[in-house]
Design a protein around this motif. Structure first.
Motif, PDB file in Angstrom:
ATOM      1  N   LYS B  35       0.847  -1.198   0.000  1.00 25.86           N
ATOM      2  CA  LYS B  35       0.000   0.000   0.000  1.00 25.86           C
ATOM      3  C   LYS B  35       0.880   1.245   0.000  1.00 25.86           C
ATOM      4  CE  LYS B  35      -4.452  -1.011   0.468  1.00 25.86           C
ATOM      5  NZ  LYS B  35      -5.499  -0.417  -0.385  1.00 25.86           N
ATOM      6  N   PRO B  36       1.171   1.778  -1.177  1.00 29.28           N
ATOM      7  CA  PRO B  36       2.109   2.919  -1.238  1.00 29.28           C
ATOM      8  C   PRO B  36       1.683   4.120  -0.382  1.00 29.28           C
ATOM      9  CG  PRO B  36       1.614   2.072  -3.435  1.00 29.28           C
ATOM     10  CD  PRO B  36       0.713   1.346  -2.505  1.00 29.28           C
ATOM     11  N   VAL B  37       0.379   4.283  -0.141  1.00 29.27           N
ATOM     12  CA  VAL B  37      -0.048   5.430   0.662  1.00 29.27           C
ATOM     13  C   VAL B  37       0.545   5.370   2.074  1.00 29.27           C
ATOM     14  CG1 VAL B  37      -2.206   4.304   1.369  1.00 29.27           C
ATOM     15  CG2 VAL B  37      -2.040   6.784   1.428  1.00 29.27           C
ATOM     16  N   VAL B  38       0.842   4.161   2.544  1.00 31.54           N
ATOM     17  CA  VAL B  38       1.390   4.013   3.892  1.00 31.54           C
ATOM     18  C   VAL B  38       2.809   4.610   3.961  1.00 31.54           C
ATOM     19  CG1 VAL B  38       1.965   2.364   5.724  1.00 31.54           C
ATOM     20  CG2 VAL B  38      -0.095   2.031   4.365  1.00 31.54           C
ATOM     21  N   VAL B  39       3.511   4.628   2.815  1.00 32.64           N
ATOM     22  CA  VAL B  39       4.815   5.300   2.760  1.00 32.64           C
ATOM     23  C   VAL B  39       4.627   6.779   3.115  1.00 32.64           C
ATOM     24  CG1 VAL B  39       6.725   5.998   1.263  1.00 32.64           C
ATOM     25  CG2 VAL B  39       5.735   3.700   1.041  1.00 32.64           C
ATOM     26  N   ILE B 111     -12.322  -5.033   4.281  1.00 30.90           N
ATOM     27  CA  ILE B 111     -13.007  -3.771   3.987  1.00 30.90           C
ATOM     28  C   ILE B 111     -12.031  -2.597   4.129  1.00 30.90           C
ATOM     29  CG2 ILE B 111     -14.816  -2.187   4.780  1.00 30.90           C
ATOM     30  CD1 ILE B 111     -16.469  -4.698   5.563  1.00 30.90           C
ATOM     31  N   ALA B 112     -11.191  -2.660   5.178  1.00 26.82           N
ATOM     32  CA  ALA B 112     -10.218  -1.586   5.390  1.00 26.82           C
ATOM     33  C   ALA B 112      -9.217  -1.530   4.247  1.00 26.82           C
ATOM     34  CB  ALA B 112      -9.494  -1.794   6.721  1.00 26.82           C
ATOM     35  N   GLU B 113      -8.777  -2.678   3.790  1.00 25.74           N
ATOM     36  CA  GLU B 113      -7.761  -2.728   2.742  1.00 25.74           C
ATOM     37  C   GLU B 113      -8.341  -2.338   1.384  1.00 25.74           C
ATOM     38  OE1 GLU B 113      -4.274  -5.732   2.538  1.00 25.74           O
ATOM     39  OE2 GLU B 113      -5.874  -6.590   1.311  1.00 25.74           O
ATOM     40  N   LYS B 114      -9.558  -2.790   1.120  1.00 28.52           N
ATOM     41  CA  LYS B 114     -10.173  -2.519  -0.181  1.00 28.52           C
ATOM     42  C   LYS B 114     -10.414  -1.020  -0.387  1.00 28.52           C
ATOM     43  CE  LYS B 114     -14.591  -2.691  -2.398  1.00 28.52           C
ATOM     44  NZ  LYS B 114     -15.882  -2.351  -1.863  1.00 28.52           N
ATOM     45  N   ASN B 115     -10.855  -0.342   0.656  1.00 34.72           N
ATOM     46  CA  ASN B 115     -11.289   1.041   0.482  1.00 34.72           C
ATOM     47  C   ASN B 115     -10.264   2.091   0.901  1.00 34.72           C
ATOM     48  OD1 ASN B 115     -14.162   0.631  -0.372  1.00 34.72           O
ATOM     49  ND2 ASN B 115     -14.213  -0.472   1.568  1.00 34.72           N
ATOM     50  N   GLY B 116      -9.208   1.665   1.578  1.00 31.79           N
ATOM     51  CA  GLY B 116      -8.286   2.678   2.091  1.00 31.79           C
ATOM     52  C   GLY B 116      -6.914   2.124   2.373  1.00 31.79           C
ATOM     53  N   LEU B 130     -11.130   1.145  15.002  1.00 34.49           N
ATOM     54  CA  LEU B 130     -10.800   2.275  14.138  1.00 34.49           C
ATOM     55  C   LEU B 130     -10.164   1.753  12.859  1.00 34.49           C
ATOM     56  CD1 LEU B 130      -9.186   4.650  16.826  1.00 34.49           C
ATOM     57  CD2 LEU B 130     -11.592   4.450  16.175  1.00 34.49           C
ATOM     58  N   LEU B 131     -10.707   2.185  11.729  1.00 34.94           N
ATOM     59  CA  LEU B 131     -10.119   1.865  10.431  1.00 34.94           C
ATOM     60  C   LEU B 131      -9.547   3.166   9.892  1.00 34.94           C
ATOM     61  CD1 LEU B 131     -13.033  -0.296   8.905  1.00 34.94           C
ATOM     62  CD2 LEU B 131     -11.254  -0.982  10.513  1.00 34.94           C
ATOM     63  N   LEU B 132      -8.263   3.151   9.499  1.00 41.30           N
ATOM     64  CA  LEU B 132      -7.592   4.402   9.151  1.00 41.30           C
ATOM     65  C   LEU B 132      -7.277   4.489   7.661  1.00 41.30           C
ATOM     66  CD1 LEU B 132      -7.061   4.403  12.247  1.00 41.30           C
ATOM     67  CD2 LEU B 132      -4.847   5.425  11.772  1.00 41.30           C
ATOM     68  N   GLY B 133      -7.402   5.711   7.151  1.00 43.81           N
ATOM     69  CA  GLY B 133      -6.796   5.994   5.869  1.00 43.81           C
ATOM     70  C   GLY B 133      -7.700   5.897   4.661  1.00 43.81           C
ATOM     71  N   PHE B 134      -8.823   6.605   4.678  1.00 48.11           N
ATOM     72  CA  PHE B 134      -9.738   6.616   3.533  1.00 48.11           C
ATOM     73  C   PHE B 134      -9.878   8.026   2.994  1.00 48.11           C
ATOM     74  CE2 PHE B 134     -10.975   3.515   6.682  1.00 48.11           C
ATOM     75  CZ  PHE B 134     -11.043   2.341   5.955  1.00 48.11           C
ATOM     76  N   ASP B 136     -12.331  10.712   0.680  1.00 43.72           N
ATOM     77  CA  ASP B 136     -13.771  10.962   0.842  1.00 43.72           C
ATOM     78  C   ASP B 136     -14.605   9.805   0.284  1.00 43.72           C
ATOM     79  OD1 ASP B 136     -12.893  13.310   1.885  1.00 43.72           O
ATOM     80  OD2 ASP B 136     -13.954  14.623   0.486  1.00 43.72           O
ATOM     81  N   ALA B 137     -14.323   9.451  -0.980  1.00 43.99           N
ATOM     82  CA  ALA B 137     -15.123   8.396  -1.613  1.00 43.99           C
ATOM     83  C   ALA B 137     -14.880   7.064  -0.904  1.00 43.99           C
ATOM     84  CB  ALA B 137     -14.749   8.286  -3.089  1.00 43.99           C
ATOM     85  N   GLY B 138     -13.620   6.822  -0.536  1.00 43.33           N
ATOM     86  CA  GLY B 138     -13.283   5.573   0.164  1.00 43.33           C
ATOM     87  C   GLY B 138     -13.983   5.464   1.503  1.00 43.33           C
ATOM     88  N   SER B 139     -14.088   6.595   2.212  1.00 43.73           N
ATOM     89  CA  SER B 139     -14.768   6.587   3.514  1.00 43.73           C
ATOM     90  C   SER B 139     -16.229   6.189   3.353  1.00 43.73           C
ATOM     91  CB  SER B 139     -14.719   7.975   4.162  1.00 43.73           C
ATOM     92  OG  SER B 139     -13.396   8.392   4.341  1.00 43.73           O
ATOM     93  N   LEU B 140     -16.858   6.806   2.356  1.00 42.65           N
ATOM     94  CA  LEU B 140     -18.294   6.539   2.165  1.00 42.65           C
ATOM     95  C   LEU B 140     -18.507   5.099   1.699  1.00 42.65           C
ATOM     96  CD1 LEU B 140     -19.393   9.927   0.549  1.00 42.65           C
ATOM     97  CD2 LEU B 140     -19.372   9.258   2.953  1.00 42.65           C
ATOM     98  N   GLN B 141     -17.638   4.630   0.811  1.00 38.70           N
ATOM     99  CA  GLN B 141     -17.764   3.242   0.351  1.00 38.70           C
ATOM    100  C   GLN B 141     -17.465   2.276   1.488  1.00 38.70           C
ATOM    101  OE1 GLN B 141     -19.042   2.427  -2.717  1.00 38.70           O
ATOM    102  NE2 GLN B 141     -19.209   0.455  -1.662  1.00 38.70           N
ATOM    103  N   CYS B 142     -16.478   2.623   2.298  1.00 41.31           N
ATOM    104  CA  CYS B 142     -16.155   1.795   3.467  1.00 41.31           C
ATOM    105  C   CYS B 142     -17.376   1.673   4.375  1.00 41.31           C
ATOM    106  CB  CYS B 142     -14.982   2.411   4.230  1.00 41.31           C
ATOM    107  SG  CYS B 142     -14.587   1.575   5.764  1.00 41.31           S
TER     108      CYS B 142
END
Lengths: 357, 422
Positions: B35-39, B111-116, B130-134, B136-142
């Motif tokens: 998950k490159p965003v985690v970098v 669900i956490a991995e798929k959306n964020g 707590l699920l972290l890292g979505f 706007d669209a990812g949060s709503l889909q999550c």
């Protein structure tokens, strides 16, 4: 564009009965007693003789999806697919078959790398907040400072050598979301909020004024802008306004410090629940490992281990020996700031002639 | 260099990889390969370590129909870390007692991995997952994915917050009522108030099965529900004798009898004598001798009120409101939720903005609060009666002239102020 289909709303809390270990479901409300087999391992015995083993380990609380899957694979192999977490973010693997106990312990310690412990008179996992990882208000980190501190306290997590359990909490601002503990670490600010007047208009000014517990904030017009001003001598640097409006900047990377508080207790056992009390202030906010915090906490634990009697919580030990001796034994200075000046202050004074001379 | 290829820059965070305690840094660094965003998240965290400064600010985002549960964060360093421009937390109501099947946990991880960003925390200080890292669209889909899978999102803001409870009767012999069932009952009954902030400020319940208070209810919730019992505790004298044989009489004296806060225990030979009328249900002797001693058979709960941490008036510890209620039948539980609605109505009608119920009681006084919620005073509510002699005795005041306007209408009976001339 058509609206996406919405999932059902307001479903409420998950149906926990689906998640209970089979022995929990079978013996719900019919447990007889429990024993600690070794640090980190409990057995609960039901009235009918059924035994449910619990292996408690320290979890980092923050986990990647892959780590959650690793945990699940272990629980599938040894725990009939069931586990739980505790108030202090420990993980508890639940084992019905005693033969699975040793292989499970091996898997948790070696494959997952999580230490067993946190049972009985030990230091449990640290309740902590979000910190720099994802909070909007913090003056320090939480997950990282907890990791560093637990590394230093690992012996007392893995053994049961203390007089009673020690709950530690670590919070990244004065709001103290991690709450009271036998030992609690918080951030403290040292000046009134610095106001970004140009950005004040994004906030509801009446709410900013109203939230101040010291009535130190009042409306003002500065350079034609509607904003607020702070009466600095009234301000107690609590940061309530900062939570209400980010333009009231209370934090300061140069001057914020940490302080350590002791003697908080939620349980009613023996003595009534108590708030935590100030022990040490002015500790530098020193990432990545906050060594000064570890040193102070270890000093407190050492004195408690030496002086506490069985079953005495840290605060109960101090109440018995007196605060004067707590400061003697730990070597921390007792300063004028240890004397309370809040609305509750008079009740904290020694209103007697009972002294240890 | 594109953001996708951004390298980890974690000099200080790397120092959190040594030591025996599990390292979230090691975990997230490994996961960042997937998950490159985690970098970007770790690099911003590294910046915070370097500068001792925080780069998250809040914003507001809600799932359709909900007014809370998504904790929206935007990064002030979005120019450097574009995927942190919107990087939100979704709170999920945890299973009461934090019990999980591995299927349930994997479902959350997926669900956490798929959306964020695929980062999970077990659990937040509110009790939620707590699920972290979505974004706007990812949060709503999550949120939709969670709800499609039978989960529901948690509370935030001036609302009833997600509840938390101890393991209770599922795995504890001390639990005096069914904490998990009660947690689900309150959550489901008041789910509207959890999702739609309409109170003056937040309101938390925490539930513990006995006065050991493993859910930390008394100081961390506005209304703690703490299990207790009426009448005599259960004593198995044969097991008392076993305890004495095993541990010795000195241990019994030093660690049980003399530690009783009301000195209601004594010993005759190897028989434990309990003066139950003096027992305050502190749990100490039961904790030490949990094979021989148990809570009494007539079980229920004590309801307290007003706990909160220091902002704004200083700490308030919860205090006794209903000394004992039964919580066994559906009717018992409904009686309790009816009572809660009464408390909420009085607090929300009269509380100030951002005023927790403990702060409200501090301001108006417990005697006024009790009158407002129609609860009779009980000596169990106080440590001692008042020592201040300035009292407005309603019964002893002079009678009013007919038609005379009350000078100081009580807060629970106050009409809107009118502008008519006197």
């Amino acid at each position: 564009m058509s609206q996406p289909t919405l999932a059902p709303r307001d479903q409420g809390a998950p149906d926990y009965t689906k998640y209970l270990h089979p022995l929990m479901a079978k013996n719900y409300g019919k447990w007889d007693y429990h024993e600690r087999l070794r640090p980190g391992v409990l057995v609960h015995v039901a009235e009918n003789g059924d035994k449910l083993y619990t292996v408690r380990a320290g979890s980092p609380r923050t986990m990647s999806a892959d780590t959650v899957r690793k945990v699940c694979a272990i629980a599938d192999k040894y725990c009939e697919g069931h586990l739980r977490f505790t108030t202090r973010s420990n993980i508890e693997f639940l084992v019905g078959n005693k033969a699975n106990l040793e292989p499970l312990i091996h898997a948790v310690e070696k494959d997952l790398g999580w230490p067993l412990g946190g049972t009985g008179p030990s230091v449990s996992n640290i309740s902590h907040t979000q910190g720099w990882l994802h909070c909007n208000l913090p003056g320090s980190d939480a997950a990282g400072s907890v990791k560093a501190l637990m590394d230093d306290l690992i012996h007392d997590f893995k053994t049961e050598e203390l007089p009673n359990r020690v709950h530690i909490s670590s919070s990244c601002c004065q709001i103290n979301c991690a709450s009271h503990g036998d030992i609690a670490i918080i951030v403290q600010h040292h000046h009134a909020p610095r106001i970004n007047h140009k950005q004040m208009q994004i906030c509801e000014l009446p709410k900013v004024v109203a939230i101040c517990p010291a009535a130190a904030i009042r409306p003002a017009v500065i350079n034609g802008m509607e904003t607020v001003e702070v009466v600095e001598e009234k301000c107690m640097y609590c940061g309530a306004c900062h939570g209400q409006c980010p333009s009231m900047e209370i934090r300061d990377a140069e001057t914020d410090t940490l302080s350590i508080w002791v003697g908080g207790k939620m349980s009613n056992a023996r003595s009534a629940p108590t708030f935590m009390k100030l022990a040490v202030w002015g500790i530098p906010n020193n990432p990545p490992r906050w060594p000064e915090v570890s040193a102070a906490v270890k000093t407190i634990l050492k004195a408690y281990k030496e002086g506490g009697r069985p079953w005495e919580r840290l605060g109960e030990w101090i109440e018995r020996i007196g605060w004067q001796r707590f400061f003697e034994k730990t070597g921390f200075p007792f300063t004028r700031y240890h004397i309370d000046d809040s609305p509750e202050a008079l009740s904290t004074l020694n209103r007697s002639a009972m002294l240890r001379l | 260099m594109s953001v996708k290829e951004m390298a980890l820059n974690t000099t200080m965070l790397n120092e959190l990889e040594s030591g025996e305690w599990p390292s979230f840094v090691t975990d997230l660094k490994e996961y960042s390969k997937k998950k490159p965003v985690v970098v970007q998240l770790l690099n911003q965290l590294e910046d915070s370590y370097q500068t001792r400064w925080n780069y998250w600010i809040g914003k507001i985002l809600n799932a359709p129909g909900y007014g809370g549960g998504i904790i929206a964060r935007v990064s002030e360093k979005a120019d450097v870390y574009p995927d942190l421009a919107n990087f939100h937390t979704v709170r999920v109501i945890e299973p009461p007692g934090w019990v999980y099947s591995t299927d349930a946990l994997r479902n959350l991880a997926d669900i956490a991995e798929k959306n964020g960003a695929g980062i999970l925390q077990f659990h937040g200080m509110s009790g939620d997952v707590l699920l972290l890292g979505f974004n706007d669209a990812g949060s709503l889909q999550c949120a939709e994915d969670l709800m499609s899978n039978g989960w529901d999102i948690g509370g935030s803001g001036a609302a009833m917050r997600t509840l938390q409870c101890c393991v209770g009767q599922a795995r504890c012999e001390m639990a005096c009522y069914d904490t998990m069932k009660m947690t689900k009952h309150i959550t489901d009954t008041f789910i509207h108030y959890l999702h739609r902030p309409e109170f003056v400020y937040k309101f938390k319940f925490k539930l513990s099965g006995c006065p050991n208070d493993c859910a930390n209810a008394i100081v961390r919730s506005d209304m703690p529900i703490i299990g207790t019992w009426r009448g005599a505790m259960q004593v198995d004298q044969a097991k008392v004798a076993e305890f004495i044989d095993q541990k010795g009489m000195e241990y019994l004296i030093d660690n049980v009898l003399t530690r009783c806060p009301t000195r209601c225990l004594s010993v005759r030979g190897k028989e434990l004598v309990v003066d139950n009328s003096d027992c305050v249900r502190c749990m100490h002797c039961i904790n030490v001798m949990h094979k021989a001693l148990k809570p009494g058979k007539d079980k229920g709960a004590t309801i307290l009120v007003g706990g909160h941490r220091t902002l704004k008036i200083g700490d308030t510890m919860s205090s006794v409101l209903l000394p004992f209620i039964k919580l066994e039948t559906e009717e018992d539980m409904n009686n309790f939720t009816d009572f809660v609605e009464k408390v909420w109505e009085f607090w929300n009608d009269n509380g100030m903005d951002h005023e927790r119920v403990g702060e409200f009681i501090y301001r108006i006084g417990m005697l006024t609060f009790l009158k407002g919620i129609e609860v009779e005073p009980d000596p169990q509510m106080v440590v001692r009666p008042r020592t201040t002699s300035y009292i407005k005795f309603e019964e002893l005041g002079p009678s009013r002239f007919e038609g005379e306007r009350e000078q100081n209408p009580p807060v629970w009976n106050r009409e809107p102020e009118s502008r008519e001339s006197m």
